[in-house]
Each structure stands twice: as structure tokens, then as C-alpha cells.
Design an enzyme around this catalytic site. Sequence first.
Site, PDB file in Angstrom:
ATOM      1  N   HIS A 158     -12.026 -10.505   6.484  1.00 36.40           N
ATOM      2  CA  HIS A 158     -10.862 -11.029   5.765  1.00 36.40           C
ATOM      3  C   HIS A 158      -9.668 -11.226   6.710  1.00 36.40           C
ATOM      4  CE1 HIS A 158      -9.209  -7.009   5.848  1.00 36.40           C
ATOM      5  NE2 HIS A 158     -10.196  -6.506   5.100  1.00 36.40           N
ATOM      6  N   HIS A 205      -8.652  -8.423   9.088  1.00 40.55           N
ATOM      7  CA  HIS A 205      -9.530  -8.305  10.270  1.00 40.55           C
ATOM      8  C   HIS A 205      -9.149  -9.351  11.305  1.00 40.55           C
ATOM      9  CE1 HIS A 205     -12.639  -6.674   7.193  1.00 40.55           C
ATOM     10  NE2 HIS A 205     -11.959  -5.679   7.713  1.00 40.55           N
ATOM     11  N   CYS A 249     -13.246   9.810  -2.672  1.00 49.14           N
ATOM     12  CA  CYS A 249     -13.194   8.382  -2.991  1.00 49.14           C
ATOM     13  C   CYS A 249     -14.146   7.680  -2.036  1.00 49.14           C
ATOM     14  CB  CYS A 249     -11.781   7.830  -2.809  1.00 49.14           C
ATOM     15  SG  CYS A 249     -11.781   6.012  -2.877  1.00 49.14           S
ATOM     16  N   CYS A 259     -12.556   4.820   0.270  1.00 48.74           N
ATOM     17  CA  CYS A 259     -11.929   5.187   1.561  1.00 48.74           C
ATOM     18  C   CYS A 259     -12.773   6.192   2.312  1.00 48.74           C
ATOM     19  CB  CYS A 259     -10.515   5.734   1.465  1.00 48.74           C
ATOM     20  SG  CYS A 259      -9.717   6.019  -0.039  1.00 48.74           S
ATOM     21  N   CYS A 297      -7.955   7.824  -7.014  1.00 47.45           N
ATOM     22  CA  CYS A 297      -7.649   7.763  -5.581  1.00 47.45           C
ATOM     23  C   CYS A 297      -6.270   7.131  -5.393  1.00 47.45           C
ATOM     24  CB  CYS A 297      -8.720   6.933  -4.893  1.00 47.45           C
ATOM     25  SG  CYS A 297      -8.177   6.243  -3.328  1.00 47.45           S
ATOM     26  N   HIS A 356      -6.882   3.399  -3.893  1.00 47.70           N
ATOM     27  CA  HIS A 356      -7.623   2.401  -4.678  1.00 47.70           C
ATOM     28  C   HIS A 356      -7.367   2.474  -6.181  1.00 47.70           C
ATOM     29  CE1 HIS A 356      -9.853   2.478  -0.855  1.00 47.70           C
ATOM     30  NE2 HIS A 356      -9.960   1.188  -1.085  1.00 47.70           N
ATOM     31  N   LYS A 371      -0.077  -8.076  -2.029  1.00 48.00           N
ATOM     32  CA  LYS A 371      -1.292  -7.677  -1.335  1.00 48.00           C
ATOM     33  C   LYS A 371      -2.351  -8.732  -1.653  1.00 48.00           C
ATOM     34  CE  LYS A 371      -4.092  -3.573  -0.843  1.00 48.00           C
ATOM     35  NZ  LYS A 371      -5.388  -3.445  -1.310  1.00 48.00           N
ATOM     36  N   LYS A 383      -8.946 -10.181  -4.342  1.00 52.76           N
ATOM     37  CA  LYS A 383      -9.810 -11.181  -4.977  1.00 52.76           C
ATOM     38  C   LYS A 383      -9.371 -11.443  -6.409  1.00 52.76           C
ATOM     39  CE  LYS A 383     -13.845 -10.587  -2.170  1.00 52.76           C
ATOM     40  NZ  LYS A 383     -14.674  -9.440  -1.892  1.00 52.76           N
TER      41      LYS A 383
HETATM   42  N1  MSP Z   1     -13.804   1.217   9.106  1.00 52.64           N
HETATM   43  C1  MSP Z   1     -12.465   1.651   9.028  1.00 52.64           C
HETATM   44  C2  MSP Z   1     -11.868   1.808  10.424  1.00 52.64           C
HETATM   45  C3  MSP Z   1     -12.604   2.754  11.325  1.00 52.64           C
HETATM   46  S1  MSP Z   1     -11.923   2.743  12.916  1.00 52.64           S
HETATM   47  C4  MSP Z   1     -12.656   4.010  13.674  1.00 52.64           C
HETATM   48  C5  MSP Z   1     -11.632   0.624   8.255  1.00 52.64           C
HETATM   49  N2  MSP Z   1     -12.170  -0.606   8.124  1.00 52.64           N
HETATM   50  S2  MSP Z   1     -11.487  -1.814   7.330  1.00 52.64           S
HETATM   51  O1  MSP Z   1     -12.445  -2.905   7.407  1.00 52.64           O
HETATM   52  O2  MSP Z   1     -11.098  -1.406   6.032  1.00 52.64           O
HETATM   53  O3  MSP Z   1     -10.182  -2.193   8.100  1.00 52.64           O
HETATM   54  C6  MSP Z   1     -10.235  -2.596   9.451  1.00 52.64           C
HETATM   55  C7  MSP Z   1      -8.831  -2.819   9.991  1.00 52.64           C
HETATM   56  O4  MSP Z   1      -8.236  -3.904   9.283  1.00 52.64           O
HETATM   57  C8  MSP Z   1      -7.898  -1.614   9.814  1.00 52.64           C
HETATM   58  O5  MSP Z   1      -7.118  -1.407  10.970  1.00 52.64           O
HETATM   59  C9  MSP Z   1      -7.023  -2.028   8.661  1.00 52.64           C
HETATM   60  O6  MSP Z   1      -5.751  -1.450   8.688  1.00 52.64           O
HETATM   61  C10 MSP Z   1      -6.928  -3.525   8.918  1.00 52.64           C
HETATM   62  N3  MSP Z   1      -6.520  -4.263   7.728  1.00 52.64           N
HETATM   63  C11 MSP Z   1      -7.106  -4.296   6.507  1.00 52.64           C
HETATM   64  N4  MSP Z   1      -6.399  -5.113   5.682  1.00 52.64           N
HETATM   65  C12 MSP Z   1      -5.339  -5.602   6.358  1.00 52.64           C
HETATM   66  C13 MSP Z   1      -4.361  -6.564   6.089  1.00 52.64           C
HETATM   67  N5  MSP Z   1      -4.240  -7.150   4.906  1.00 52.64           N
HETATM   68  N6  MSP Z   1      -3.538  -6.925   7.100  1.00 52.64           N
HETATM   69  C14 MSP Z   1      -3.673  -6.440   8.374  1.00 52.64           C
HETATM   70  N7  MSP Z   1      -4.599  -5.544   8.658  1.00 52.64           N
HETATM   71  C15 MSP Z   1      -5.310  -4.964   7.645  1.00 52.64           C
HETATM   72  O7  MSP Z   1     -10.529   0.952   7.841  1.00 52.64           O
END
Ligand code: MSP
Length: 487
Positions: A21, A24, A129, A132, A147, A150, A295, A298
Amino acid sequence: MTKKNYFQISTAIDYPSGPAHAGHMYEKIVTDIIARWKRLQGFKVHFSTGLDCHGSKIARYAKDARKTPEEFIKYMEPFFRELCEKYNISYDDFIKTTEKRHKKVVIKMIEDIYKKGDIYKDKYSGYYCSDCETYFPKEELVDGVNCPTHNKPTEFLEEDSYFFKMSKYQDKLLEHIKKNPDYLRPEKARNEILNRLKEPLRDLSLTREKISWGIPFPIDKKLTTAIWQDALINYLSTVDYPNKKYKDFWPALHIIGKDIVYHHIIIWCTWLLASGIELPNVFVHGFVRSASGEKMSKSLGNVIDPLEIIKKYPADAIRYFLIREIPFGQDGDFSEEALKERLNNELANDLGNLVSRSLTMVEKYFDGKIPKGKNELKFDIEKIKKLMENYELTNALSEIWKFVQEINKYINEKKPWENEKNRETVLYGVLDSLRIVSILLYSFISETCEKISEQVGFEIKGLEDCKINLLKPGKIKKGEILFKKVE
Ligand code: MSP
């Protein structure tokens, strides 16, 4: 090379529970910018990203998709690889927690800490949860059950568990934070953690009895290693801890979002203190929100899909827009309108047009040969270097853009199309300045800068070339325009 010349940087590893997304995408872009900048500075860089594959959430999604967890990850992985490819993410390693090399390091670290006496067995009960993958104490639950992140019901679990003596390292961690202002940035994240550390830390449960999708806990293989412990260790397995690569590169800079600071500072860094390993630095970026500042979700239908939006705009336009629009370290909004505006006004007009018209004049007046001349413009590179050193990406980019605007102002004032007398000097100066600006912009919009370097005829090697008058004689190769405007 001395250790000083090595630089390790990482993104978080993503949950492949759904396709990649916008969060990421954003995290990988900002990390890529820092990695590229360090390479330009002459550092040998190890940049890792990857997937966090274990735990109940992935197992549940796999089941819903009627796949085994392994099949499910195999199905999801290409989305994340494609994201990296489409957005020019120059990672050196894409690590998955299902890999053997990672499991080996997880097992070693747990065994080492167990031998040291910092792991003990007890009973665990708490509210879990699975979204998370975290236990919460009752006081933190919303309405006593949900949670806090969430807002979904947690599950009360009681099980045999092994614990890490996290509380033992609280004072040491606090001391480290206070002594090292660069350890955790920005200030807001640092203050939040300092606040949390006012309360005593509890020891950390390292195992799960009922979740089987994960790494068997080496001390008691009936149990599974908790997913965060497993995932965080990726930062060491990516550099082959405890071998040469680790010795060269560690400590890393971790780039993470604001929702996982606790895990990286409290869980990870106490664990490293127990292991006698130097602590990394951590930079916390903000969240990308929808155009209206909500935020992305979906259910609200306001999600930006990075693999869709890239079909409409060049990667560099999105990269440029995100950095200009979202002050690095804070939250910001993804508005397609604002993206179009920046693409049309700044990338297409300020930069694209400048390159195109100066090359057209070199073709017209000098038969495509770079004229002899002296660059009359001045650039304060030190200011930009300082901003980048502090990871002020947004400020650095806007300073670099001021250079682009100055070059435009210069050419507009000198009017080399009318003024034959200064034509050589001005056009040489403009091309030489475009060379400098391309080196500075390279980390942000590498594809565009490579195009400029091919058209003008220079190489982008390192920041040391950001001095005036280094453009060598040669023939230009005017190509396609850099950015097409969009309606
Ligand atoms: N798997 C764990 C991280 C483990 S690291 C040892 C995780 N994954 S995640 O897929 O939920 O998130 C990955 C990264 O994307 C995190 O740093 C998270 O903060 C970031 N983001 C998730 N949503 C975001 C936004 N909307 N905007 C910017 N970054 C965000 O957490």
C-alpha cells in the site's frame, strides 16, 4: 576501507497480508533517497527491505485465500517486488523471515541470551490482538476488550511462556537515549518514548503456544517464537550476523513508521543491549493520509494503490511529490490534484522545460556541441549536505529546487537567444549547472537525472563533482522531453 565508510539502512519488513500500500511505497522511497545519497557520498551501502512472513495474521489470511502460508507468501511477494521495481528502489537485500539464513540468526540470538540467563519460563496471560501481533494489558484496551490500534476485540490468552528480562535493561536504554540525541529522531518520537519509559517495563513474552506458523522456539520447540522477536532480528540476518558483513556494516539506521516505535526502541534495543550489540539509530517518518487528511482505509474507499497510480504518473513525479508535500517526519496528505500541480509546474516547467530549451539552443547555435564558457552561477552545496545529514529530506529538496529556479532566472535575464555576445558563457553555465543539479537531485528522482546526464553528456558519480566548471566539452544528445504535462 575503514568502518566509517559503511552504511546500513533498512525499511521495516512489511506484512504481506495484502498487496503493498501507499505507506509501504512511501517508506521505501524515503529510505531509497537516503541510501542513494550515502552512495553519492562514497559510502558502501547495505539497504534492506523485505517481508515479515510469520504469525497468526498471515496464517489467517492464507487460510481465507485457501492457501498454505508458504503458498500465500509466494503469491504476495511479487506485489512487493514490483513496488520496488516500479519506484526504482535500489535495495541491496530483500529479506523474508521464512528464509533459512534468517532462522539461523533468530535461533542463535535466543540461545545466546538464554545462556546468559536473561530468558526464563513462566505463565503468560493477556489480551492479544492478532492484527498487531501484540499483547495488551487490560488498562490499555478500549471499552475493556478492544485493541487500541484496531478497535477490534482482543483475545484473552493464557499459556506457558518464556520471558525475556526486558525490565533489566530499562535504565541502560534510558541512559543511551539521553546520551545520544541522534539515536531516535525526530524529537516527537523521542519524547513519546521517554514518556513511556517513566513507567517500569515488564518482561517480554517471547513465545506463542497456539500459533504454529513461525520459527520453533529453540529452547522448547513445542512453542513458536513471537513474531516481533522473529521480525526485528531481520536487521541482523540481512548482514549475516555475526560474520564479516555484520562487522563491516552494523549499526544500521532503521527507517520506520510512527506506529512501530515501541517495538524498535523498547523491544529491539533492550534485546540488543542484552546481546551486547551496539544500538542502531532510528528515524521515524509520518503517515501518508488520504487527500482529505483521513487515514487511508478500504472501507472509506480512499486508498491510493501504488501499483495503480504508477500507471498514470512517472515514478519520479510521485517520488518528488511525496517528498515536497509531506514534511519528512510528519504526516501528510496524498492528493492527486497536488501531485498534478507539482508535476506540471515544477517538474515539467521548471526542470523539463529548462533542459529542453537550453539543449535546443545548443543545437541551434553550436551545432550540438557544448560551448566553451565559464559558469557564473553559485551553489551553496554545504547547506544541502547539512540538511541531508540531518535527514531533512523535504527542506533539502526545496533548497535544491531553488537552484533550478535560479538557473531559470539566469537564462531568462541573460536571454542567450537574443544576446549573441554572452551566448557561449550562458549556455555553458546553464548546462554545467544542470549537471550539478542532477547530481543533487539524483537521490530523489534518479531516472530523470540519468536522462539529463545522457542528454547533456556527463556522468553522475559523486557529490564531490558538485563544483562549477567541471562539464567537459562534447556533443549533446537531445532526447524526449522529461515530463509530459497532465490535465
Ligand atoms: N511487519 C511489521 C514491521 C516489522 S519490522 C521488523 C509492520 N508491517 S506493516 O506492513 O504493517 O508496516 C510496514 C511499514 O509501513 C511500517 O513502518 C509502518 O509504519 C509503515 N506504514 C504503514 N502505513 C503507513 C502509512 N499510511 N504511511 C506511511 N507509512 C505507513 O508493521
